[in-house]
Write a protein that holds these residues in place. Sequence first.
Motif, PDB file in Angstrom:
ATOM      1  N   TYR A  33       0.852  -1.192   0.000  1.00 28.81           N
ATOM      2  CA  TYR A  33       0.000   0.000   0.000  1.00 28.81           C
ATOM      3  C   TYR A  33       0.883   1.235   0.000  1.00 28.81           C
ATOM      4  CZ  TYR A  33      -3.623  -3.304   1.124  1.00 28.81           C
ATOM      5  OH  TYR A  33      -4.480  -4.371   1.078  1.00 28.81           O
ATOM      6  N   PHE A  35       0.949   5.584   0.396  1.00 24.94           N
ATOM      7  CA  PHE A  35       0.243   6.671   1.060  1.00 24.94           C
ATOM      8  C   PHE A  35       0.945   8.003   0.774  1.00 24.94           C
ATOM      9  CE2 PHE A  35      -2.231   4.022   4.033  1.00 24.94           C
ATOM     10  CZ  PHE A  35      -1.527   2.832   3.974  1.00 24.94           C
ATOM     11  N   TYR A  37       1.040  11.847   2.790  1.00 27.14           N
ATOM     12  CA  TYR A  37       0.658  12.654   3.939  1.00 27.14           C
ATOM     13  C   TYR A  37       1.166  14.079   3.740  1.00 27.14           C
ATOM     14  CZ  TYR A  37      -0.455   8.515   6.757  1.00 27.14           C
ATOM     15  OH  TYR A  37      -1.014   7.364   7.250  1.00 27.14           O
ATOM     16  N   ARG A  50      -4.566   6.742   0.118  1.00 23.71           N
ATOM     17  CA  ARG A  50      -4.028   5.389   0.191  1.00 23.71           C
ATOM     18  C   ARG A  50      -4.312   4.688  -1.111  1.00 23.71           C
ATOM     19  NH1 ARG A  50      -6.673   0.635   3.722  1.00 23.71           N
ATOM     20  NH2 ARG A  50      -8.057   0.644   1.928  1.00 23.71           N
ATOM     21  N   SER A  95       3.627   0.634   2.806  1.00 22.54           N
ATOM     22  CA  SER A  95       3.292  -0.304   3.877  1.00 22.54           C
ATOM     23  C   SER A  95       3.120  -1.698   3.294  1.00 22.54           C
ATOM     24  CB  SER A  95       1.994   0.139   4.561  1.00 22.54           C
ATOM     25  OG  SER A  95       1.600  -0.805   5.540  1.00 22.54           O
ATOM     26  N   VAL A  96       3.733  -2.667   3.962  1.00 20.28           N
ATOM     27  CA  VAL A  96       3.558  -4.057   3.555  1.00 20.28           C
ATOM     28  C   VAL A  96       3.181  -4.856   4.790  1.00 20.28           C
ATOM     29  CG1 VAL A  96       5.212  -3.830   1.673  1.00 20.28           C
ATOM     30  CG2 VAL A  96       5.992  -4.640   3.885  1.00 20.28           C
ATOM     31  N   GLY A  97       2.510  -6.010   4.587  1.00 22.29           N
ATOM     32  CA  GLY A  97       2.087  -6.830   5.700  1.00 22.29           C
ATOM     33  C   GLY A  97       3.243  -7.579   6.323  1.00 22.29           C
ATOM     34  N   PRO A  98       3.004  -8.252   7.465  1.00 19.73           N
ATOM     35  CA  PRO A  98       1.750  -8.255   8.203  1.00 19.73           C
ATOM     36  C   PRO A  98       1.663  -7.194   9.291  1.00 19.73           C
ATOM     37  CG  PRO A  98       3.184  -9.926   9.078  1.00 19.73           C
ATOM     38  CD  PRO A  98       3.942  -9.280   7.957  1.00 19.73           C
ATOM     39  N   ASN A 100       1.959  -3.923   9.313  1.00 22.29           N
ATOM     40  CA  ASN A 100       1.506  -2.573   9.000  1.00 22.29           C
ATOM     41  C   ASN A 100       2.565  -1.521   9.290  1.00 22.29           C
ATOM     42  OD1 ASN A 100      -0.885  -1.270   7.930  1.00 22.29           O
ATOM     43  ND2 ASN A 100      -0.915  -0.106   9.819  1.00 22.29           N
TER      44      ASN A 100
ATOM     45  N   ASN B  32      -3.886  -0.534  16.652  1.00 21.01           N
ATOM     46  CA  ASN B  32      -2.427  -0.556  16.660  1.00 21.01           C
ATOM     47  C   ASN B  32      -1.971   0.852  16.990  1.00 21.01           C
ATOM     48  OD1 ASN B  32      -2.418  -3.211  15.860  1.00 21.01           O
ATOM     49  ND2 ASN B  32      -1.827  -2.794  13.754  1.00 21.01           N
ATOM     50  N   TYR B  34       1.524   3.570  17.526  1.00 21.39           N
ATOM     51  CA  TYR B  34       2.889   3.786  17.046  1.00 21.39           C
ATOM     52  C   TYR B  34       3.469   5.060  17.655  1.00 21.39           C
ATOM     53  CZ  TYR B  34       0.752   0.954  13.333  1.00 21.39           C
ATOM     54  OH  TYR B  34       0.072  -0.015  12.634  1.00 21.39           O
ATOM     55  N   LEU B  46      10.394   5.332  13.030  1.00 25.10           N
ATOM     56  CA  LEU B  46       9.510   4.549  13.885  1.00 25.10           C
ATOM     57  C   LEU B  46      10.291   4.080  15.095  1.00 25.10           C
ATOM     58  CD1 LEU B  46       6.787   3.116  14.378  1.00 25.10           C
ATOM     59  CD2 LEU B  46       7.723   1.174  13.094  1.00 25.10           C
ATOM     60  N   TYR B  49       5.991   0.171  18.219  1.00 23.45           N
ATOM     61  CA  TYR B  49       4.610  -0.029  17.866  1.00 23.45           C
ATOM     62  C   TYR B  49       4.022  -1.122  18.751  1.00 23.45           C
ATOM     63  CZ  TYR B  49       5.826  -4.100  14.933  1.00 23.45           C
ATOM     64  OH  TYR B  49       6.280  -5.294  14.465  1.00 23.45           O
ATOM     65  N   GLU B  59      11.755  -0.747  17.423  1.00 23.54           N
ATOM     66  CA  GLU B  59      12.400  -0.743  16.115  1.00 23.54           C
ATOM     67  C   GLU B  59      13.851  -0.283  16.189  1.00 23.54           C
ATOM     68  OE1 GLU B  59      11.122  -1.814  13.084  1.00 23.54           O
ATOM     69  OE2 GLU B  59       9.757  -2.700  14.542  1.00 23.54           O
ATOM     70  N   SER B  94      -3.812   2.964  14.082  1.00 24.70           N
ATOM     71  CA  SER B  94      -4.425   2.395  12.895  1.00 24.70           C
ATOM     72  C   SER B  94      -5.364   1.277  13.330  1.00 24.70           C
ATOM     73  CB  SER B  94      -3.366   1.862  11.921  1.00 24.70           C
ATOM     74  OG  SER B  94      -2.814   0.642  12.399  1.00 24.70           O
ATOM     75  N   TRP B  95      -6.270   0.914  12.422  1.00 20.53           N
ATOM     76  CA  TRP B  95      -7.048  -0.285  12.668  1.00 20.53           C
ATOM     77  C   TRP B  95      -6.093  -1.459  12.665  1.00 20.53           C
ATOM     78  CZ3 TRP B  95     -11.641   0.996  14.291  1.00 20.53           C
ATOM     79  CH2 TRP B  95     -12.266   2.135  13.781  1.00 20.53           C
ATOM     80  N   GLY B  99      -1.922  -6.872   7.290  1.00 11.46           N
ATOM     81  CA  GLY B  99      -1.610  -6.942   5.875  1.00 11.46           C
ATOM     82  C   GLY B  99      -1.107  -5.661   5.291  1.00 11.46           C
ATOM     83  N   GLY B 100      -0.797  -4.692   6.125  1.00 11.68           N
ATOM     84  CA  GLY B 100      -0.248  -3.432   5.628  1.00 11.68           C
ATOM     85  C   GLY B 100      -1.277  -2.484   5.086  1.00 11.68           C
ATOM     86  N   ALA B 101      -2.561  -2.826   5.192  1.00 14.96           N
ATOM     87  CA  ALA B 101      -3.585  -2.036   4.517  1.00 14.96           C
ATOM     88  C   ALA B 101      -4.063  -0.842   5.321  1.00 14.96           C
ATOM     89  CB  ALA B 101      -4.784  -2.926   4.198  1.00 14.96           C
ATOM     90  N   ASP B 102      -3.679  -0.787   6.573  1.00 16.99           N
ATOM     91  CA  ASP B 102      -4.338   0.171   7.447  1.00 16.99           C
ATOM     92  C   ASP B 102      -3.645   1.528   7.459  1.00 16.99           C
ATOM     93  OD1 ASP B 102      -4.536  -2.704   9.317  1.00 16.99           O
ATOM     94  OD2 ASP B 102      -6.313  -1.714   8.502  1.00 16.99           O
ATOM     95  N   THR B 103      -4.417   2.542   7.195  1.00 12.19           N
ATOM     96  CA  THR B 103      -3.918   3.910   7.250  1.00 12.19           C
ATOM     97  C   THR B 103      -3.541   4.249   8.681  1.00 12.19           C
ATOM     98  OG1 THR B 103      -5.313   4.549   5.398  1.00 12.19           O
ATOM     99  CG2 THR B 103      -4.522   6.324   6.833  1.00 12.19           C
ATOM    100  N   GLN B 104      -2.434   4.934   8.858  1.00 10.09           N
ATOM    101  CA  GLN B 104      -2.062   5.429  10.171  1.00 10.09           C
ATOM    102  C   GLN B 104      -2.519   6.887  10.289  1.00 10.09           C
ATOM    103  OE1 GLN B 104       2.001   4.685  11.329  1.00 10.09           O
ATOM    104  NE2 GLN B 104       1.923   2.555  10.629  1.00 10.09           N
ATOM    105  N   TYR B 105      -3.135   7.180  11.423  1.00  9.73           N
ATOM    106  CA  TYR B 105      -3.630   8.535  11.690  1.00  9.73           C
ATOM    107  C   TYR B 105      -2.809   9.115  12.831  1.00  9.73           C
ATOM    108  CZ  TYR B 105      -7.504   6.972   8.828  1.00  9.73           C
ATOM    109  OH  TYR B 105      -8.259   6.486   7.787  1.00  9.73           O
ATOM    110  N   PHE B 106      -2.333  10.315  12.621  1.00  7.64           N
ATOM    111  CA  PHE B 106      -1.348  10.887  13.525  1.00  7.64           C
ATOM    112  C   PHE B 106      -1.952  11.916  14.481  1.00  7.64           C
ATOM    113  CE2 PHE B 106       2.766   9.317  12.078  1.00  7.64           C
ATOM    114  CZ  PHE B 106       2.400   8.705  10.898  1.00  7.64           C
TER     115      PHE B 106
END
Lengths: 114, 115
Positions: A33, A35, A37, A50, A95-98, A100, B32, B34, B46, B49, B59, B94-95, B99-106
Amino acid sequence: AQKVTQAQTEISVVEKEDVTLDCVYETRDTTYYLFWYKQPPSGELVFLIRRNSFDEQNEISGRYSWNFQKSTSSFNFTITASQVVDSAVYFCALSVGPGNQFYFGTGTSLTVIP
Amino acid sequence: SQTIHQWPATLVQPVGSPLSLECTVEGTSNPNLYWYRQAAGRGLQLLFYSVGIGQISSEVPQNLSASRPQDRQFILSSKKLLLSDSGFYLCAWSWASGGGADTQYFGPGTRLTVL
C-alpha cells in the motif's frame, strides 16, 4: 527490503502553478500500500490518500491528483493551481504486511509563493 | 469518529531528567499504536509499535521505552534524557486488520527540547 525515495528535497512555485512531487518505492512484496501525507507548519501529519498495489487507476480529488505506475515503481502527486495553503512538507510512505509498518520517504518541502 | 490526543504539546527538559509522553485514542478499540520521532532533518523514524495491551515492539535500540497500560493509551518514557532525544514526537493509530492495509492517523505531536 522496503524503501521510499523522494528525491526532491525542496520545491518552490509561484501561486497558481502546477507542481508534481515524485515518489519512487522499492519492495519485493506483490501486495503493498502506498500513502501520501501532508505536514503543515503545525506539525501534524494529515492523511491524503491510500493506494493498494492492485489498483493502478489514477485518482483525482479537487486540485490533487495521483499517478500510480507499477512499471516504474512510482506514485507521484500533482497539485494543480497551487495555493499558499499548500505550503507544507509532503511525505510518501509504503506499507507491507503483516505488521503494518510504514516506510516513509524523507519528505519534500513545498513552498508556494504568493 | 476517532480522535488522537498527545500531551504535552511542548516540553523543555534538562539532560538527565526523566520523560513521559502520553498518547490516547478515542472512538476505537484495540487499535495498533505507534511512536515516531522526527529529528531536524524531517525524516520520520519509527520507535515503537504496539498491537495490544502490554505488547510492544521496538524498532530502534535507544534511550527510550514504551508502554501500553490500557487499550487506547500509549506512553513513551525515558529514565535519563540525552541531548540527542530532542525532536518532534508523533503518536499514530491504525485499525488492526493487518496486511499493511491500514492507514495510520497521527496526533498533533510533542516538541521536545533537551538542554
